[in-house]
Design a protein around this motif. Sequence first.
Motif, PDB file in Angstrom:
ATOM      1  N   GLY A  96       7.135   1.991   6.530  1.00  0.00           N
ATOM      2  CA  GLY A  96       6.205   3.013   6.071  1.00  0.00           C
ATOM      3  C   GLY A  96       5.822   3.964   7.182  1.00  0.00           C
ATOM      4  N   ARG A  97       5.028   4.943   6.826  1.00  0.00           N
ATOM      5  CA  ARG A  97       4.545   5.938   7.789  1.00  0.00           C
ATOM      6  C   ARG A  97       3.328   5.411   8.561  1.00  0.00           C
ATOM      7  NH1 ARG A  97       4.818  11.607   4.233  1.00  0.00           N
ATOM      8  NH2 ARG A  97       7.037  12.014   4.616  1.00  0.00           N
ATOM      9  N   ILE A 135       6.974  -5.736   4.730  1.00  0.00           N
ATOM     10  CA  ILE A 135       5.856  -5.200   3.953  1.00  0.00           C
ATOM     11  C   ILE A 135       5.967  -3.684   3.893  1.00  0.00           C
ATOM     12  CG2 ILE A 135       3.351  -4.961   3.787  1.00  0.00           C
ATOM     13  CD1 ILE A 135       2.980  -7.570   5.144  1.00  0.00           C
ATOM     14  N   ALA A 136       6.043  -3.142   2.678  1.00  0.00           N
ATOM     15  CA  ALA A 136       6.016  -1.695   2.483  1.00  0.00           C
ATOM     16  C   ALA A 136       4.550  -1.261   2.492  1.00  0.00           C
ATOM     17  CB  ALA A 136       6.694  -1.321   1.165  1.00  0.00           C
ATOM     18  N   PHE A 137       4.131  -0.676   3.600  1.00  0.00           N
ATOM     19  CA  PHE A 137       2.714  -0.338   3.814  1.00  0.00           C
ATOM     20  C   PHE A 137       2.609   1.130   4.221  1.00  0.00           C
ATOM     21  CE2 PHE A 137      -1.005   0.067   6.587  1.00  0.00           C
ATOM     22  CZ  PHE A 137      -1.989  -0.420   5.752  1.00  0.00           C
ATOM     23  N   PHE A 190       0.869  -1.185   0.000  1.00  0.00           N
ATOM     24  CA  PHE A 190       0.000   0.000   0.000  1.00  0.00           C
ATOM     25  C   PHE A 190       0.901   1.228   0.000  1.00  0.00           C
ATOM     26  CE2 PHE A 190      -2.712   3.284   1.841  1.00  0.00           C
ATOM     27  CZ  PHE A 190      -3.939   3.039   1.262  1.00  0.00           C
ATOM     28  N   SER A 191       0.731   2.082  -1.015  1.00  0.00           N
ATOM     29  CA  SER A 191       1.602   3.247  -1.146  1.00  0.00           C
ATOM     30  C   SER A 191       0.969   4.478  -0.506  1.00  0.00           C
ATOM     31  CB  SER A 191       1.891   3.532  -2.624  1.00  0.00           C
ATOM     32  OG  SER A 191       0.780   4.157  -3.234  1.00  0.00           O
ATOM     33  N   THR A 192       1.791   5.503  -0.300  1.00  0.00           N
ATOM     34  CA  THR A 192       1.271   6.762   0.238  1.00  0.00           C
ATOM     35  C   THR A 192       0.283   7.408  -0.746  1.00  0.00           C
ATOM     36  OG1 THR A 192       3.291   7.807  -0.636  1.00  0.00           O
ATOM     37  CG2 THR A 192       3.243   7.300   1.712  1.00  0.00           C
ATOM     38  N   GLU A 193       0.367   7.008  -2.022  1.00  0.00           N
ATOM     39  CA  GLU A 193      -0.560   7.542  -3.035  1.00  0.00           C
ATOM     40  C   GLU A 193      -1.883   6.762  -3.081  1.00  0.00           C
ATOM     41  OE1 GLU A 193       2.777   6.857  -3.852  1.00  0.00           O
ATOM     42  OE2 GLU A 193       3.272   8.976  -3.527  1.00  0.00           O
ATOM     43  N   ASN A 194      -1.900   5.561  -2.514  1.00  0.00           N
ATOM     44  CA  ASN A 194      -3.111   4.734  -2.588  1.00  0.00           C
ATOM     45  C   ASN A 194      -4.283   5.287  -1.773  1.00  0.00           C
ATOM     46  OD1 ASN A 194      -1.363   1.530  -2.802  1.00  0.00           O
ATOM     47  ND2 ASN A 194      -2.104   2.888  -4.418  1.00  0.00           N
TER      48      ASN A 194
END
Length: 240
Positions: free
Chosen positions: A111-112, A141-143, A70-74
């Motif tokens: 992630g944040r 996991i990059a979340f 889940f990206s910061t843009e999602n």
Amino acid sequence: MVQFTKRSEVKIMEMGVPNHVAIIMDGNGRWAKKRGLPRTLGHREGAASLRKVITHAAKMGIKYLTVYAFSTENWKRSQDEVSALMFLFKTYIKNEEKNIMKNNIRFMVSGRKDNVSPALIKAIENLEEKSKNNTGLTFNIAFNYGGRAEIVDAVNKIIESGVESIDEESFSKYLYNDLPDPELLIRTSGELRISNFLLWQIAYSEIYITDTLWPDFDEAELEKAIENFNKRDRRFGGVK
């Protein structure tokens, strides 16, 4: 647990396996659309594929696996889809805890924490703590993650620390998790872009693109990507 034939075990042993593999898991929505299903069902199938890949990566001897969840843009997606993804991630953590501990996997998230519910943060932190001494595959996991956000956050940490001089090696220690750079970056669904993923870490990663949609990505597809990786001539800017 994935079962292996003698032939596949020999094949795995003969393969040169990357230390760290990173994956942009793309195509859940398109997988669902092709079948006339809601996007959320595509994400559920994607979670099932992830379990297969984690288990197989550990079996192959891969030490680190980072996946883009889940990206910061999602956050720009519809509220219904974002809520479904948050619920799915929390459910995934709960359901996979037994499998992670059974297979000696170390779990972590990069992630944040902005906009993430306290309940989900607690679930993440609990599993990170519980699995921190596991010595097998490190599963990252990059979340709520963005490559630019990670670099900005690292710079702010450096400013706060009062460090006056820094080099590339020491800079890496200020990133979300100090892991080795990925040797192999896999992107599914045929898209030809990085999508703000691990911008610092993939400077010399080999990139493998497959048209396979993420829910259809399985053990054989992972092996195919690594076979392709083994054919690459990695020079790191030099000449052989």
